[in-house]
Design a protein around this motif. Structure first.
Motif, PDB file in Angstrom:
ATOM      1  N   ALA A  86       0.844  -1.201   0.000  1.00 46.38           N
ATOM      2  CA  ALA A  86       0.000   0.000   0.000  1.00 46.38           C
ATOM      3  C   ALA A  86       0.878   1.248   0.000  1.00 46.38           C
ATOM      4  N   GLY A  87       1.930   1.257   0.816  1.00 41.94           N
ATOM      5  CA  GLY A  87       2.838   2.395   0.872  1.00 41.94           C
ATOM      6  C   GLY A  87       3.531   2.651  -0.450  1.00 41.94           C
ATOM      7  N   LEU A  88       3.933   1.598  -1.120  1.00 42.36           N
ATOM      8  CA  LEU A  88       4.568   1.724  -2.431  1.00 42.36           C
ATOM      9  C   LEU A  88       3.638   2.420  -3.421  1.00 42.36           C
ATOM     10  N   LEU A  89       2.356   2.094  -3.363  1.00 41.00           N
ATOM     11  CA  LEU A  89       1.381   2.680  -4.280  1.00 41.00           C
ATOM     12  C   LEU A  89       0.842   4.023  -3.793  1.00 41.00           C
ATOM     13  N   GLY A  90       1.334   4.481  -2.631  1.00 40.33           N
ATOM     14  CA  GLY A  90       0.896   5.770  -2.104  1.00 40.33           C
ATOM     15  C   GLY A  90      -0.508   5.738  -1.535  1.00 40.33           C
ATOM     16  N   LEU A  91      -0.918   4.578  -1.026  1.00 45.58           N
ATOM     17  CA  LEU A  91      -2.269   4.418  -0.480  1.00 45.58           C
ATOM     18  C   LEU A  91      -2.202   4.101   1.008  1.00 45.58           C
ATOM     19  N   PRO A  92      -3.216   4.500   1.760  1.00 45.59           N
ATOM     20  CA  PRO A  92      -3.214   4.172   3.190  1.00 45.59           C
ATOM     21  C   PRO A  92      -3.653   2.728   3.408  1.00 45.59           C
ATOM     22  N   SER A  93      -3.040   2.085   4.365  1.00 44.33           N
ATOM     23  CA  SER A  93      -3.478   0.750   4.739  1.00 44.33           C
ATOM     24  C   SER A  93      -4.733   0.875   5.573  1.00 44.33           C
ATOM     25  N   LYS A  94      -5.623  -0.087   5.456  1.00 44.24           N
ATOM     26  CA  LYS A  94      -6.877  -0.039   6.206  1.00 44.24           C
ATOM     27  C   LYS A  94      -7.030  -1.265   7.092  1.00 44.24           C
ATOM     28  N   ALA A  95      -5.909  -1.718   7.640  1.00 40.91           N
ATOM     29  CA  ALA A  95      -5.970  -2.928   8.455  1.00 40.91           C
ATOM     30  C   ALA A  95      -5.064  -2.781   9.673  1.00 40.91           C
ATOM     31  N   ASN A  96      -5.351  -3.587  10.693  1.00 43.24           N
ATOM     32  CA  ASN A  96      -4.463  -3.599  11.847  1.00 43.24           C
ATOM     33  C   ASN A  96      -3.345  -4.610  11.602  1.00 43.24           C
ATOM     34  N   TRP A  97      -2.328  -4.536  12.406  1.00 45.06           N
ATOM     35  CA  TRP A  97      -1.136  -5.355  12.178  1.00 45.06           C
ATOM     36  C   TRP A  97      -1.445  -6.854  12.267  1.00 45.06           C
ATOM     37  N   ARG A  98      -2.389  -7.251  13.100  1.00 46.21           N
ATOM     38  CA  ARG A  98      -2.687  -8.681  13.279  1.00 46.21           C
ATOM     39  C   ARG A  98      -3.271  -9.341  12.038  1.00 46.21           C
ATOM     40  N   SER A  99      -4.044  -8.613  11.266  1.00 52.32           N
ATOM     41  CA  SER A  99      -4.662  -9.221  10.081  1.00 52.32           C
ATOM     42  C   SER A  99      -3.725  -9.210   8.876  1.00 52.32           C
ATOM     43  N   ARG A 100      -2.667  -8.437   8.931  1.00 56.34           N
ATOM     44  CA  ARG A 100      -1.768  -8.315   7.786  1.00 56.34           C
ATOM     45  C   ARG A 100      -0.992  -9.602   7.530  1.00 56.34           C
ATOM     46  N   ARG A 101      -0.648  -9.791   6.270  1.00 58.53           N
ATOM     47  CA  ARG A 101       0.138 -10.951   5.855  1.00 58.53           C
ATOM     48  C   ARG A 101       1.162 -10.507   4.820  1.00 58.53           C
ATOM     49  N   VAL A 102       2.155 -11.354   4.627  1.00 58.36           N
ATOM     50  CA  VAL A 102       3.204 -11.095   3.635  1.00 58.36           C
ATOM     51  C   VAL A 102       3.089 -12.141   2.540  1.00 58.36           C
ATOM     52  N   LEU A 103       2.907 -11.678   1.299  1.00 57.15           N
ATOM     53  CA  LEU A 103       2.926 -12.566   0.142  1.00 57.15           C
ATOM     54  C   LEU A 103       4.368 -12.632  -0.330  1.00 57.15           C
ATOM     55  N   VAL A 104       4.946 -13.811  -0.350  1.00 56.96           N
ATOM     56  CA  VAL A 104       6.324 -13.982  -0.802  1.00 56.96           C
ATOM     57  C   VAL A 104       6.295 -14.298  -2.295  1.00 56.96           C
ATOM     58  N   VAL A 105       6.988 -13.454  -3.053  1.00 58.70           N
ATOM     59  CA  VAL A 105       7.028 -13.591  -4.505  1.00 58.70           C
ATOM     60  C   VAL A 105       8.451 -13.924  -4.907  1.00 58.70           C
ATOM     61  N   GLU A 106       8.604 -15.000  -5.674  1.00 59.99           N
ATOM     62  CA  GLU A 106       9.924 -15.380  -6.182  1.00 59.99           C
ATOM     63  C   GLU A 106       9.947 -15.171  -7.679  1.00 59.99           C
ATOM     64  N   HIS A 107      11.010 -14.515  -8.133  1.00 62.56           N
ATOM     65  CA  HIS A 107      11.186 -14.279  -9.571  1.00 62.56           C
ATOM     66  C   HIS A 107      12.666 -14.447  -9.868  1.00 62.56           C
ATOM     67  N   GLY A 108      12.994 -15.523 -10.549  1.00 62.07           N
ATOM     68  CA  GLY A 108      14.404 -15.815 -10.800  1.00 62.07           C
ATOM     69  C   GLY A 108      15.116 -16.041  -9.474  1.00 62.07           C
ATOM     70  N   ASP A 109      16.224 -15.338  -9.276  1.00 59.87           N
ATOM     71  CA  ASP A 109      16.988 -15.469  -8.033  1.00 59.87           C
ATOM     72  C   ASP A 109      16.501 -14.526  -6.945  1.00 59.87           C
ATOM     73  N   HIS A 110      15.512 -13.711  -7.242  1.00 54.87           N
ATOM     74  CA  HIS A 110      15.061 -12.696  -6.296  1.00 54.87           C
ATOM     75  C   HIS A 110      13.795 -13.139  -5.569  1.00 54.87           C
ATOM     76  N   THR A 111      13.798 -12.911  -4.262  1.00 59.00           N
ATOM     77  CA  THR A 111      12.637 -13.194  -3.430  1.00 59.00           C
ATOM     78  C   THR A 111      12.240 -11.900  -2.737  1.00 59.00           C
ATOM     79  N   THR A 112      10.969 -11.580  -2.751  1.00 60.67           N
ATOM     80  CA  THR A 112      10.469 -10.346  -2.159  1.00 60.67           C
ATOM     81  C   THR A 112       9.203 -10.650  -1.366  1.00 60.67           C
TER      82      THR A 112
END
Length: 174
Positions: A86-112
């Motif tokens: 959300a921060g990258l796109l310049g948008l406010p997050s609308k959730a509390n920290w407990r509900s948040r999750r991290v999507l792990v994306v792998e592309h080639g040798d890079h993991t984000t």
């Protein structure tokens, strides 16, 4: 009764008691993705783009980077940078920290890792229900080119690989 007449009688009784042939069922093809919330909007990402889903890990801050770079995390012995989507796109997050999750994306040798407001599980859409995206914040336009309709709701498809290859994503230094 003659043997041939007997066979004809058996054949006729068999036909009269036979079940109908099964109806041909129309094959429906499905697209599957991971549903998630971001800035109050629901999205889906291609299943093949998401390597795993994590609770927000313990992060180590990195100096001299943009505010949406949250830090790096040790995920099973690998250093994974975690970004606030959300921060990258310049948008406010609308959730509390407990509900948040991290999507792990792998592309080639890079993991984000991409922090989202919530994960809504696996979503399945009939491929013939693809529609054009409408009424989306312009910040998403670059990474959302299509959506699927189900139960009267549109699920925009967020192209995570397009995001991590985008120049603004790659420029993390302040």
């Amino acid at each position: 009764m003659h043997p041939f007449a007997q066979l004809q009688d058996i054949a006729e009784r068999s036909r009269s008691h036979a079940s109908d042939l099964p109806q041909q069922v129309e094959l429906v093809r499905y697209w599957r993705g991971v549903g998630f919330m971001l800035a109050g909007q629901q999205f889906a990402a291609d299943m093949s783009d998401v390597a795993e889903i994590l609770q927000p890990p313990r992060l180590t801050k990195v100096p001299g980077v943009r505010s949406w770079v949250l830090g790096v995390a040790n995920v099973r012995g690998r250093l994974v940078p975690v970004m606030d989507l959300a921060g990258l796109l310049g948008l406010p997050s609308k959730a509390n920290w407990r509900s948040r999750r991290v999507l792990v994306v792998e592309h080639g040798d890079h993991t984000t890792g991409l922090l989202v407001d919530a994960v809504l599980g696996m979503q399945q859409f009939a491929e013939d229900r693809m529609v054009e995206t409408t009424d989306l914040d312009p910040q998403f336009g670059k990474f959302v080119t299509r959506a699927y309709e189900r139960d009267g709701k549109h699920w925009p498809v967020f192209q995570l690989l397009d995001l991590i290859r985008a120049p603004e994503f790659l420029q993390i230094a302040v």
